[in-house]
Scaffold this active site. Structure first.
Site, PDB file in Angstrom:
ATOM      1  N   ARG A 176     -46.926  -6.967  41.124  1.00 11.12           N
ATOM      2  CA  ARG A 176     -47.176  -7.399  39.749  1.00 11.12           C
ATOM      3  C   ARG A 176     -45.985  -7.001  38.909  1.00 11.12           C
ATOM      4  O   ARG A 176     -45.573  -5.838  38.914  1.00 11.12           O
ATOM      5  CB  ARG A 176     -48.452  -6.767  39.192  1.00 11.12           C
ATOM      6  CG  ARG A 176     -49.736  -7.259  39.846  1.00 11.12           C
ATOM      7  CD  ARG A 176     -50.934  -6.447  39.379  1.00 11.12           C
ATOM      8  NE  ARG A 176     -52.182  -6.990  39.900  1.00 11.12           N
ATOM      9  CZ  ARG A 176     -52.673  -6.705  41.095  1.00 11.12           C
ATOM     10  NH1 ARG A 176     -52.011  -5.895  41.908  1.00 11.12           N
ATOM     11  NH2 ARG A 176     -53.812  -7.233  41.483  1.00 11.12           N
ATOM     12  N   ASP A 200     -16.361 -17.707  41.698  1.00 11.87           N
ATOM     13  CA  ASP A 200     -17.428 -17.660  42.694  1.00 11.87           C
ATOM     14  C   ASP A 200     -18.463 -18.765  42.473  1.00 11.87           C
ATOM     15  O   ASP A 200     -19.029 -19.296  43.423  1.00 11.87           O
ATOM     16  CB  ASP A 200     -18.119 -16.289  42.659  1.00 11.87           C
ATOM     17  CG  ASP A 200     -17.276 -15.203  43.316  1.00 11.87           C
ATOM     18  OD1 ASP A 200     -16.267 -15.550  43.965  1.00 11.87           O
ATOM     19  OD2 ASP A 200     -17.632 -14.016  43.179  1.00 11.87           O
ATOM     20  N   ALA A 218     -24.438  -9.339  43.186  1.00 13.08           N
ATOM     21  CA  ALA A 218     -24.704 -10.213  42.046  1.00 13.08           C
ATOM     22  C   ALA A 218     -25.971  -9.741  41.311  1.00 13.08           C
ATOM     23  O   ALA A 218     -26.067  -8.587  40.900  1.00 13.08           O
ATOM     24  CB  ALA A 218     -24.820 -11.657  42.529  1.00 13.08           C
ATOM     25  N   TYR A 219     -26.955 -10.612  41.147  1.00 17.79           N
ATOM     26  CA  TYR A 219     -28.174 -10.281  40.396  1.00 17.79           C
ATOM     27  C   TYR A 219     -28.868  -9.060  40.998  1.00 17.79           C
ATOM     28  O   TYR A 219     -29.395  -8.201  40.285  1.00 17.79           O
ATOM     29  CB  TYR A 219     -29.100 -11.496  40.398  1.00 17.79           C
ATOM     30  CG  TYR A 219     -30.252 -11.428  39.429  1.00 17.79           C
ATOM     31  CD1 TYR A 219     -30.266 -10.515  38.377  1.00 17.79           C
ATOM     32  CD2 TYR A 219     -31.333 -12.302  39.550  1.00 17.79           C
ATOM     33  CE1 TYR A 219     -31.320 -10.478  37.486  1.00 17.79           C
ATOM     34  CE2 TYR A 219     -32.390 -12.262  38.661  1.00 17.79           C
ATOM     35  CZ  TYR A 219     -32.378 -11.357  37.627  1.00 17.79           C
ATOM     36  OH  TYR A 219     -33.429 -11.305  36.746  1.00 17.79           O
ATOM     37  N   ASN A 220     -28.867  -8.965  42.306  1.00 16.24           N
ATOM     38  CA  ASN A 220     -29.503  -7.842  42.990  1.00 16.24           C
ATOM     39  C   ASN A 220     -28.976  -6.502  42.480  1.00 16.24           C
ATOM     40  O   ASN A 220     -29.744  -5.564  42.265  1.00 16.24           O
ATOM     41  CB  ASN A 220     -29.264  -7.969  44.492  1.00 16.24           C
ATOM     42  CG  ASN A 220     -29.624  -6.712  45.254  1.00 16.24           C
ATOM     43  OD1 ASN A 220     -30.776  -6.425  45.515  1.00 16.24           O
ATOM     44  ND2 ASN A 220     -28.615  -5.934  45.631  1.00 16.24           N
ATOM     45  N   SER A 235     -27.697  -5.773  39.562  1.00 18.94           N
ATOM     46  CA  SER A 235     -28.163  -5.507  38.203  1.00 18.94           C
ATOM     47  C   SER A 235     -29.613  -5.037  38.178  1.00 18.94           C
ATOM     48  O   SER A 235     -30.054  -4.422  37.198  1.00 18.94           O
ATOM     49  CB  SER A 235     -28.009  -6.760  37.330  1.00 18.94           C
ATOM     50  OG  SER A 235     -28.922  -7.774  37.711  1.00 18.94           O
ATOM     51  N   HIS A 276     -21.200 -23.881  44.257  1.00 19.74           N
ATOM     52  CA  HIS A 276     -21.454 -25.322  44.156  1.00 19.74           C
ATOM     53  C   HIS A 276     -20.925 -26.046  45.398  1.00 19.74           C
ATOM     54  O   HIS A 276     -21.593 -26.945  45.926  1.00 19.74           O
ATOM     55  CB  HIS A 276     -20.804 -25.882  42.895  1.00 19.74           C
ATOM     56  CG  HIS A 276     -21.605 -25.663  41.655  1.00 19.74           C
ATOM     57  ND1 HIS A 276     -22.576 -26.546  41.225  1.00 19.74           N
ATOM     58  CD2 HIS A 276     -21.590 -24.651  40.750  1.00 19.74           C
ATOM     59  CE1 HIS A 276     -23.122 -26.102  40.106  1.00 19.74           C
ATOM     60  NE2 HIS A 276     -22.545 -24.950  39.800  1.00 19.74           N
TER      61      HIS A 276
END
Length: 264
Positions: free
Chosen positions: A148, A45, A162-164, A166, A50
């Site tokens: 904050r 992926d 993906a990051y979301n 986690s 890229h």
């Protein structure tokens, strides 16, 4: 048809790249690294990410297809042993185009002299380089909260795995033209309060982030990181552009989710 083949750069992927180029040229397809009709990525992926950014100015004319030389990916869904089958499909079969929504991020600066526009296939993140991030979040032009915490992740539906994920965000089907805002370690007590849950915004809503404290910011756009100085705001919304994938066979999204996170 014009084509390009990109590789992750390891020995296996490079060998497969050469094989693909030879096969496709035997079918009289044109190798064209500047204006391809189809881009085949070999790796994972990250390799497709890229390639997306390399050809981001040709999204209306270029379709992508990925071959994974490691684990099954959400974008790279063909196996190395299926290369001959894929080549025949590309050379002989009109492909179906599947479009996924993208994230538009417009970065504006304090001097008002410029604005940088970025497209993300997976996500954009914003963090502070010094202590906690403090920023005002407006949704659809109305103040929503003062965040904050460690940072925020704004993801596309296809990037929701993906990051979301986690960060505890929801997995969204890529057919939903939307964006998702997920928190990174927000501060919540009697003085400071955030919503504390991921937010899913539809296509016609804009999320505006305005840093409150005077600190340098670390931004990521997919795989690329940049230090933001004197940033006035980040405007996030579903982009008018979309990424086009070449589909030669069904590959259901929920099947990919199951195979990636649950297994057989």
């Amino acid at each position: 048809m014009r084509f390009a083949v990109t590789s992750r750069g390891d020995e296996t992927s490079n060998a497969l790249q050469k094989k693909l180029i030879n096969y496709l040229q035997e079918f009289d397809l044109e190798l064209n690294e500047e204006t391809p009709d189809i881009v085949i990525t070999v790796g994972g992926d990250g390799t497709l990410l890229h390639a997306f950014h390399r050809f981001h100015d040709r999204l209306d004319e270029t379709a992508f297809v990925g071959i994974h030389t490691g684990h099954l990916g959400f974008y790279a869904d063909w196996k190395p042993e299926e290369v001959e089958k894929l080549v025949i499909h590309i050379a002989k079969t009109p492909f179906q185009v599947v479009e996924y929504p993208l994230l538009e991020v417009v970065v504006r600066y304090d001097d008002h002299t410029r604005a940088d526009r970025h497209l993300a296939l997976n996500e954009c993140t914003i963090k502070s380089l010094e202590g906690s991030l403090v920023c005002q979040m407006d949704i659809k032009g109305e103040p929503f909260e003062t965040f904050r915490g460690d940072g925020l992740c704004i993801s596309t539906p296809s990037g929701s795995t993906a990051y979301n994920k986690s960060l505890g965000g929801a997995i969204l089907h890529p057919s939903l033209a939307s964006l998702q805002v997920s928190e990174m370690a927000s501060i919540n007590n009697r003085v400071y309060r955030t919503i504390g849950s991921p937010l899913v915004l539809p296509q016609h809503h804009t999320c505006l982030l305005k840093p409150v404290n005077d600190v340098d910011l670390m931004l990521t756009i997919d795989h690329a990181s940049l230090v933001g100085k004197n940033i006035k705001s980040l405007q996030c919304r579903v982009a008018e552009e979309s990424i086009r994938f070449a589909r030669f066979r069904p590959f259901p999204f929920w099947k990919r989710v199951k195979e990636s996170f649950i297994g057989d």
